[in-house]
Design an enzyme around this catalytic site. Structure first.
Site, short mmCIF file in Angstrom:
data_model
loop_
_atom_site.label_atom_id
_atom_site.label_comp_id
_atom_site.label_asym_id
_atom_site.label_seq_id
_atom_site.Cartn_x
_atom_site.Cartn_y
_atom_site.Cartn_z
N HIS A 53 7.43 0.51 4.96
CA HIS A 53 7.11 1.92 4.68
C HIS A 53 5.94 2.36 5.55
O HIS A 53 5.06 1.55 5.88
CB HIS A 53 6.75 2.11 3.21
CG HIS A 53 7.87 1.83 2.27
ND1 HIS A 53 7.82 2.21 0.95
CD2 HIS A 53 9.07 1.22 2.44
CE1 HIS A 53 8.94 1.84 0.34
NE2 HIS A 53 9.71 1.23 1.23
N GLU A 55 3.24 4.05 4.93
CA GLU A 55 1.91 3.86 4.35
C GLU A 55 1.50 2.38 4.36
O GLU A 55 0.36 2.05 4.67
CB GLU A 55 1.86 4.41 2.92
CG GLU A 55 2.14 5.89 2.82
CD GLU A 55 3.64 6.22 2.66
OE1 GLU A 55 3.95 7.37 2.33
OE2 GLU A 55 4.49 5.32 2.86
N CYS A 86 3.28 1.02 -1.81
CA CYS A 86 2.33 1.58 -0.85
C CYS A 86 1.00 1.91 -1.52
O CYS A 86 -0.06 1.72 -0.92
CB CYS A 86 2.93 2.81 -0.18
SG CYS A 86 4.31 2.41 0.91
#
Length: 156
Positions: A53, A55, A86
């Site tokens: 992801h 983040e 995240c």
């Protein structure tokens, strides 16, 4: 420079991630003086990494580059509210402030039970509230702009 300016940059990274064949998420790290220090995009598909992801990718870079004391003074701007994973990465890295455009709830309305985004529907504020250090959260902001990068992506 304001929060909306930096969110638009994160949204642009999300658009680039989508063009590159990944999920449409992007994030940047900004210091207290308004300098963009790092950026990251979602890499789930191109790197075959379910944890790729935007983040979390950004937090991996940040924790290798800066110390926690400095990161407490920084802001992460992200195109979409950080998921539970995240949020954990943000917390453990020590970033002091998170600003997001599209809320997790609005993303869920767009993705539903799509196997590409099996969200936990756990707002980042709830994850951070369980920790021992404060993380300031601002958002959602610019939801209509952030939603556009997702339009048509999650449809079968």
């Amino acid at each position: 420079m304001n929060d909306q300016h930096f969110l638009r940059i994160a949204i642009q990274y999300a658009q680039e991630a989508r063009i590159e064949g990944n999920h449409p998420f992007g994030a940047i790290l900004v210091d207290a003086q308004g300098n963009i220090l790092l950026s990251a995009k979602n890499r789930v598909n191109t790197e075959h990494d379910a944890t790729g992801h935007a983040e979390t990718n950004l937090m991996r870079l940040a924790s290798k580059t800066y110390d926690r004391e400095f990161l407490r003074t920084c802001t992460m701007y992200t195109s979409t509210e950080p998921c539970a994973m995240c949020s954990g990465a943000i917390y453990w890295t020590g970033v002091g402030r998170v600003v997001y455009a599209l809320s997790e709830e609005e993303l869920y309305k767009m993705t539903g039970d799509n196997p590409e985004n099996l969200t936990m529907r756990l707002p980042c504020r709830e994850v951070f509230a369980r920790g021992q250090q404060e993380v300031t959260v601002v958002g959602p902001l610019l939801e209509a702009e952030a939603r556009k990068v997702h339009e048509g992506f999650w449809e079968p």
